[in-house]
Design an enzyme around this catalytic site. Structure first.
Site, PDB file in Angstrom:
ATOM      1  N   LYS A 125     -51.990   7.056  21.880  1.00 58.22           N
ATOM      2  CA  LYS A 125     -53.077   7.704  21.140  1.00 58.22           C
ATOM      3  C   LYS A 125     -53.271   9.105  21.693  1.00 58.22           C
ATOM      4  O   LYS A 125     -53.508   9.290  22.886  1.00 58.22           O
ATOM      5  CB  LYS A 125     -54.359   6.885  21.295  1.00 58.22           C
ATOM      6  CG  LYS A 125     -55.576   7.514  20.608  1.00 58.22           C
ATOM      7  CD  LYS A 125     -56.791   6.603  20.710  1.00 58.22           C
ATOM      8  CE  LYS A 125     -58.024   7.240  20.115  1.00 58.22           C
ATOM      9  NZ  LYS A 125     -59.198   6.374  20.187  1.00 58.22           N
ATOM     10  N   LYS A 173     -51.146   6.936  16.999  1.00 59.21           N
ATOM     11  CA  LYS A 173     -52.321   7.511  16.347  1.00 59.21           C
ATOM     12  C   LYS A 173     -52.475   8.949  16.799  1.00 59.21           C
ATOM     13  O   LYS A 173     -52.416   9.201  18.014  1.00 59.21           O
ATOM     14  CB  LYS A 173     -53.542   6.693  16.768  1.00 59.21           C
ATOM     15  CG  LYS A 173     -54.837   7.155  16.158  1.00 59.21           C
ATOM     16  CD  LYS A 173     -55.961   6.313  16.682  1.00 59.21           C
ATOM     17  CE  LYS A 173     -57.270   6.903  16.191  1.00 59.21           C
ATOM     18  NZ  LYS A 173     -58.428   6.215  16.691  1.00 59.21           N
TER      19      LYS A 173
END
Ligand code: PBG
Length: 340
Positions: free
Chosen positions: A212, A264
């Site tokens: 992420k 992400k």
């Protein structure tokens, strides 16, 4: 007998095209094109994020994300059932807390918002796969994803892990189907796995937000969860400049026992998705984040792009790059567009 290869090539203006290079042969009709596809989309690919706010009576529109709402708890069951009726099989729950403190203790209270959301969603549609976003930032008064060490001024990794273990046990006891930790703490998967396994929840899978990035594409999400957070998450989320570390982060989570890995945001990180796909046999998810959603909506509203075509092309790119699952605010819309 004539040599057709040489003859054909020699008649093409501007050079020779060998017959084996004529790609257009398989693009001549819609039927052919449909048969040749190696990437297809289905409603089974999508996970719907849902925002639930404590203490409100009516849905609150999120200005930067048209058609996305913060729902009152009383309407969560209806939203879950609506998604299920469209064929969506998984939701991920985000709470907007009004009971914040310095460590996010509401998340490990049996009567806290996270536990209540899980119980409501499961009761509304027991077959729906209910995933909890396991983090602290929506439940801490400072907005960080964990406990802040007063002296360091930074999130205390290991103190946060202990709280995270309590949080996931509360979620598991409330009936959650899958744990999805998004805080980017080192060792979070190992800590979660240990807590679950030692307390009778060995069957609950973990989908790690394994790679992420500290991304500007999360902007509208802060709006969505009404975050007053002004700082940065650069000490725990990943630097977008680093490709090798991006792979190492996901591989580490796989070693710690993550069942599903995740990248992400999405579109700006297709190279990372492809690289993790090449290095892991685990299912791989991508989070098509708030900023990516908002940009398409804004472009469509300005009349400069075809919303449906751009969304379908984006989702296809995720799957082509190697994703099995896509978390997107477009999930319901996609379910409608993909209806046979
Ligand atoms: C919190 C969290 C964030 C998102 C999901 N979980 C925001 C952040 O890390 O700042 C972003 C989702 C989105 O932008 O759609 N850990």
């Amino acid at each position: 007998m004539t040599d057709t290869t040489i003859h054909l090539g020699s008649t093409v203006q501007g050079g020779t095209i060998a017959p084996e290079f004529r790609f257009r042969r398989l693009r001549r009709s819609n039927t052919l094109r449909q048969l040749m596809r190696d990437t297809t989309l289905s409603v089974d690919d999508f996970i719907l994020p849902i925002f639930v706010e404590e203490g409100i009576k009516e849905p609150v529109a999120i200005t930067s994300m048209p058609n996305v709402f913060r729902y009152p708890e009383s309407q969560l069951g209806g939203v879950v059932q609506r998604a299920w009726n469209l064929g969506i099989k998984a939701v991920v729950l985000f709470g907007v807390s009004h009971h914040k403190d310095d460590c996010g203790s509401d998340t490990w209270s049996d009567d806290g918002l996270m536990a209540r959301m899980i119980r409501i969603a499961k009761a509304a549609q027991p077959q729906m796969l209910v995933i909890s976003d396991n983090c602290f930032c929506e439940y801490t008064d400072h907005g960080h994803c964990g406990v802040v060490d007063m002296h360091e001024g930074d999130v205390d990794n290991d103190a946060t892990l202990i709280n995270l273990q309590q949080q996931v046990l509360t979620a598991a006891a409330a009936g959650v189907d899958m744990i999805a930790p998004s805080g980017m703490m080192d060792g979070m998967i190992l800590a979660i796995r240990q807590a679950l396994d030692e307390n009778g929840f060995a069957h609950i899978p973990v989908m790690s937000y394994s790679t992420k990035f500290a991304s500007a594409f999360y902007g509208p999400f802060r709006d969505a969860v009404d975050s007053s957070f002004k700082g940065s998450r650069n000490t725990y989320q990943m630097d977008p400049c680093n490709g090798r570390e991006a792979l190492a982060e996901s591989m580490q989570d796989e070693m710690e026992g993550a069942d599903i890995l995740m990248v992400k945001p999405g579109l700006a990180y297709l190279d990372i998705i492809a690289e993790i796909r090449a290095n892991s046999s685990r299912p791989l998810a991508v989070y098509h984040v708030s900023g990516e959603y908002a940009m398409i909506k804004a472009g469509a509203a300005a009349g400069v792009i075809d919303e449906k075509a751009v969304v379908l092309e984006t989702m296809t790119a995720f799957k082509r790059a190697g994703c099995n699952l896509i978390i997107t605010y477009y999930a319901e819309q996609l379910a409608q567009w993909l209806k046979p």
